[in-house]
Design an enzyme around this catalytic site. Structure first.
Site, PDB file in Angstrom:
ATOM      1  N   HIS A 229       0.825  -1.217   0.000  1.00 10.26           N
ATOM      2  CA  HIS A 229       0.000   0.000   0.000  1.00 10.26           C
ATOM      3  C   HIS A 229       0.858   1.265   0.000  1.00 10.26           C
ATOM      4  O   HIS A 229       0.818   2.068  -0.925  1.00 10.26           O
ATOM      5  CB  HIS A 229      -0.897   0.042   1.235  1.00 10.26           C
ATOM      6  CG  HIS A 229      -1.809  -1.124   1.401  1.00 10.26           C
ATOM      7  ND1 HIS A 229      -2.833  -1.387   0.520  1.00 10.26           N
ATOM      8  CD2 HIS A 229      -1.864  -2.095   2.344  1.00 10.26           C
ATOM      9  CE1 HIS A 229      -3.494  -2.463   0.923  1.00 10.26           C
ATOM     10  NE2 HIS A 229      -2.917  -2.905   2.022  1.00 10.26           N
TER      11      HIS A 229
HETATM   12  C1  BDR Z   1      -3.260   1.327   4.985  1.00 15.41           C
HETATM   13  O1  BDR Z   1      -3.626   0.955   6.309  1.00 15.41           O
HETATM   14  C2  BDR Z   1      -2.498   0.535   7.037  1.00 15.41           C
HETATM   15  O2  BDR Z   1      -2.750  -0.655   7.708  1.00 15.41           O
HETATM   16  C3  BDR Z   1      -1.366   0.442   6.050  1.00 15.41           C
HETATM   17  O3  BDR Z   1      -0.137   0.819   6.668  1.00 15.41           O
HETATM   18  C4  BDR Z   1      -1.745   1.394   4.960  1.00 15.41           C
HETATM   19  O4  BDR Z   1      -1.312   2.708   5.233  1.00 15.41           O
HETATM   20  C5  BDR Z   1      -3.869   0.341   4.023  1.00 15.41           C
HETATM   21  O5  BDR Z   1      -5.257   0.350   4.153  1.00 15.41           O
END
Ligand code: BDR
Ligand code: CA
Length: 298
Positions: A229
């Site tokens: 992500h």
């Molecule tokens: C986002 O949520 C967090 O758990 C991850 O680091 C990322 O920024 C993904 O939905």
């Protein structure tokens, strides 16, 4: 070209750590001025400690780390320790940090950077948007000094923490509503783009050879893989040619329990931008190439 001056606002977090390691490996492209932390994946004490472990492993003792908000603006804190481990970097094997934590609050630090900037700054926001909402509420005069805000968050469709919401927005929907109202020039990298980027096994085999940062990344992803992500934000700053964007407006649901944190995208001529597509294969290759920088590190 001069490197892009960037502040990372984050909640490391396995995928935050990769976003930071890659940015710190590219000083000719991204000049990381500082790291501010926020409660999100883990409580802020852990996200701050992890940011310090990351700069230390990357050999970047020059990067200050500023601890930020310990809870969302209005709602109770939610974490993602089931995904990231109780300390936020489960399985990394990184030692405790000796790198100091700065005395300034993240919001004060962000204001200070913007006040002193001779060119507009980029803020890469890869956690809940609490610090950024407070910054722009307390110091609206500094908004013009924000060249761009790049946010990992939201989803055009679906969610990962509920059926309707992505974690960073769900964790502080009120902050997200303030930040994404259209006054700050923001580009959003949504979950429906990032969740598809799951690296293949060979990717981790390569990482093993890239010093302490590479070994930490390989170990964390072997323990429990997450999609790439947050590094998608670093990628957009470093390699924009791999991305296609479109204009948009975003409405964040803040007052309906069933759909709390849902992002409703509309308006082809809106004030914000959203990533439509990314060349996943080339992004994964560039990430590995950047991490190779650490090959000679301990
Ligand atoms: C986002 O949520 C967090 O758990 C991850 O680091 C990322 O920024 C993904 O939905
Ligand atoms: Ca994050």
């Amino acid at each position: 070209m001069e490197p892009l001056p960037v502040i990372f606002d984050c909640d490391p977090g396995k995928d935050d750590s990769l976003a930071l390691f890659v940015a710190l490996a590219l000083p000719h492209v991204i000049d990381v001025l500082g790291i501010t932390t926020v409660a999100g994946n883990v409580p802020v004490e852990h996200s701050s400690h992890n940011a310090r472990r990351i700069v230390e492993a990357a050999g970047r003792h020059d990067i200050p780390v500023y601890p930020g908000c310990a809870r969302p603006l209005l709602r109770h804190a939610v974490t993602a320790v089931d995904v990231h481990g109780t300390d936020g970097m489960g399985g990394s094997g990184l030692p405790d940090a000796e790198h100091p934590v700065e005395d300034f609050h993240a919001v004060e630090a962000l204001a200070g950077f913007l006040e002193e900037a001779s060119t507009p700054l980029t803020i890469a926001a890869i956690g809940p948007l609490t610090n950024i909402a407070l910054l722009i509420s307390l110091r609206p005069d500094l908004v013009p000094a924000i060249g761009q805000l790049v946010v990992m968050g939201g989803a055009r469709k679906g969610g990962n923490v509920t059926r309707n919401a992505e974690f960073n927005i769900f964790a502080d929907p009120h902050a997200a509503r303030i930040v994404l109202a259209g006054k700050v020039p923001a580009t959003i990298v949504p979950l429906d783009v990032t969740r598809r980027i799951l690296p293949p096994q060979e990717w981790f085999d390569a990482m093993e050879g890239y010093g302490e940062p590479g070994r930490a990344v390989a170990a964390m992803w072997r323990e429990s893989p997450v999609a790439l992500h947050d590094v998608t934000v670093t990628g957009l700053l470093a390699w924009p040619e791999l991305y296609s964007l479109e204009a948009c407006s975003v409405d964040v649901v803040w007052n309906d329990t069933g759909t709390l944190g849902r992002t409703v995208f509309s308006g082809e001529d809106g004030p914000l931008s959203v990533v439509k597509r990314v060349d996943q294969r080339r992004l994964a290759d560039r990430v590995v190439e950047a991490m190779e920088t650490y090959v000679a590190s301990p």
